[in-house]
Enzyme design. Sequence first.
Site, PDB file in Angstrom:
ATOM      1  N   PHE A 123      -4.267  16.675 -54.405  1.00 34.65           N
ATOM      2  CA  PHE A 123      -3.168  17.188 -55.209  1.00 34.65           C
ATOM      3  C   PHE A 123      -3.737  17.896 -56.439  1.00 34.65           C
ATOM      4  O   PHE A 123      -4.902  17.713 -56.807  1.00 34.65           O
ATOM      5  CB  PHE A 123      -2.247  16.033 -55.605  1.00 34.65           C
ATOM      6  CG  PHE A 123      -1.012  16.450 -56.354  1.00 34.65           C
ATOM      7  CD1 PHE A 123      -0.093  17.303 -55.785  1.00 34.65           C
ATOM      8  CD2 PHE A 123      -0.773  15.996 -57.639  1.00 34.65           C
ATOM      9  CE1 PHE A 123       1.044  17.705 -56.468  1.00 34.65           C
ATOM     10  CE2 PHE A 123       0.354  16.379 -58.342  1.00 34.65           C
ATOM     11  CZ  PHE A 123       1.273  17.235 -57.751  1.00 34.65           C
TER      12      PHE A 123
ATOM     13  N   ASN B 292      -3.597  17.518 -59.550  1.00 31.76           N
ATOM     14  CA  ASN B 292      -4.130  16.771 -60.689  1.00 31.76           C
ATOM     15  C   ASN B 292      -5.346  15.924 -60.338  1.00 31.76           C
ATOM     16  O   ASN B 292      -5.850  15.191 -61.186  1.00 31.76           O
ATOM     17  CB  ASN B 292      -3.045  15.889 -61.323  1.00 31.76           C
ATOM     18  CG  ASN B 292      -2.586  14.750 -60.429  1.00 31.76           C
ATOM     19  OD1 ASN B 292      -3.084  14.563 -59.322  1.00 31.76           O
ATOM     20  ND2 ASN B 292      -1.627  13.972 -60.910  1.00 31.76           N
ATOM     21  N   LYS B 293      -5.831  16.018 -59.105  1.00 29.73           N
ATOM     22  CA  LYS B 293      -6.960  15.188 -58.700  1.00 29.73           C
ATOM     23  C   LYS B 293      -8.291  15.822 -59.115  1.00 29.73           C
ATOM     24  O   LYS B 293      -8.347  16.953 -59.572  1.00 29.73           O
ATOM     25  CB  LYS B 293      -6.910  14.927 -57.202  1.00 29.73           C
ATOM     26  CG  LYS B 293      -5.692  14.122 -56.772  1.00 29.73           C
ATOM     27  CD  LYS B 293      -5.583  12.802 -57.529  1.00 29.73           C
ATOM     28  CE  LYS B 293      -4.477  11.897 -57.012  1.00 29.73           C
ATOM     29  NZ  LYS B 293      -3.131  12.382 -57.350  1.00 29.73           N
ATOM     30  N   ILE B 294      -9.368  15.071 -58.941  1.00 29.89           N
ATOM     31  CA  ILE B 294     -10.686  15.512 -59.418  1.00 29.89           C
ATOM     32  C   ILE B 294     -11.073  16.849 -58.790  1.00 29.89           C
ATOM     33  O   ILE B 294     -11.558  17.753 -59.463  1.00 29.89           O
ATOM     34  CB  ILE B 294     -11.736  14.418 -59.167  1.00 29.89           C
ATOM     35  CG1 ILE B 294     -11.448  13.221 -60.088  1.00 29.89           C
ATOM     36  CG2 ILE B 294     -13.150  14.955 -59.409  1.00 29.89           C
ATOM     37  CD1 ILE B 294     -12.318  12.010 -59.838  1.00 29.89           C
TER      38      ILE B 294
END
Length: 351
Positions: free
Chosen positions: A173, A175-177
């Site tokens: 997604f 907002n993930k790393i």
Amino acid sequence: MSYAYPVSKPWLGDREQQLVGEAIASGWISSQGPEIKRFEAAFAEYNGVAHGVACSSGTAALTVALAALGVGPGDEVIVPEFTMIASAWAVNYVGATPVFVDCGDDLNLDVTKIEARITSRTAVIMPVHVYGRRCDMDAIMELAYDYNLRVVEDSAESHGVRPVGDVACFSLFANKIITAGEGGICITNEPRLAEQMAHLRAMAFTKDHSFLHKKIAYNFRMTNLQAALASAQLERIDEILSRRRAIEKYYDAALAGIPGVTLMPPRDVLWMYDVRVERRAQLQAHLAENGVETRLFFKPMSRQPMYFDAGWPELKAAAFSEDGLYLPTYPELTEADQEIIVGHIRSFYRP
């Protein structure tokens, strides 16, 4: 509302534009195309395992993993109280029952409380590496061995933490790393399991791709465009993780000693920088007024409306959910930005 300092944003550059542009130019924009296999192989190799199966989301990855393991009605899956609700929902999606276990001081599954929740119906333990902190996987794998259980790691927030379970499932997604905008991936060392996950994520077509389907499956496929973006991000993952580590180090030093702020245990990789704070609602409003976005901690699974019948036990997870929040955490956040954010926190708690 627009924030000067959002809680998260992806770090995209020329390489991402290049690979996505090449995918568009190739005409392969759906669930066929070379970038999907390239990303699956590269992500598996990065994590030291043999097989990757890309999916449409992290939730889809968890669902496919459980389904491929044969988990279904009548089965139980050990799930943390403190996690994103998708962990529990994936269990429900395959018809099984989530059984919740409270967290420890690091927000992760309290391994000392797992055994008491294992029954004859337990099929899987699902540890979640919360906010980038690795669970005590040695203890979890020992329990899994003793009780002949499978382990599905929810690694949505922990790219860079090496998995050891039967399957690990990552979110991609925004907002993930690392990100594909949306997307997820399962990784495993078991070839038959990888084959079954790939089969189930793509509507369980027969090998001749005739329209005969022998089982109920899913349309959880990743697109070639998403895989191109993810491939470019994976090429930069060490740089991304290093930048995030610097952000964590700055916050640790700058926030230490501020009355009203309690630092959390160190993280193996930084997804979101989490703290516990006094007068949380007022602090959050103060930060928002100054352009700083924050987010609250997860609410315990047993406090979710669809799980109320699991009871209302006293939970450490509930205490964390009442005073925890996380601060802006993204690679392009500079020390000057962090100084401003911490300054607003310091001014709020100033006597």
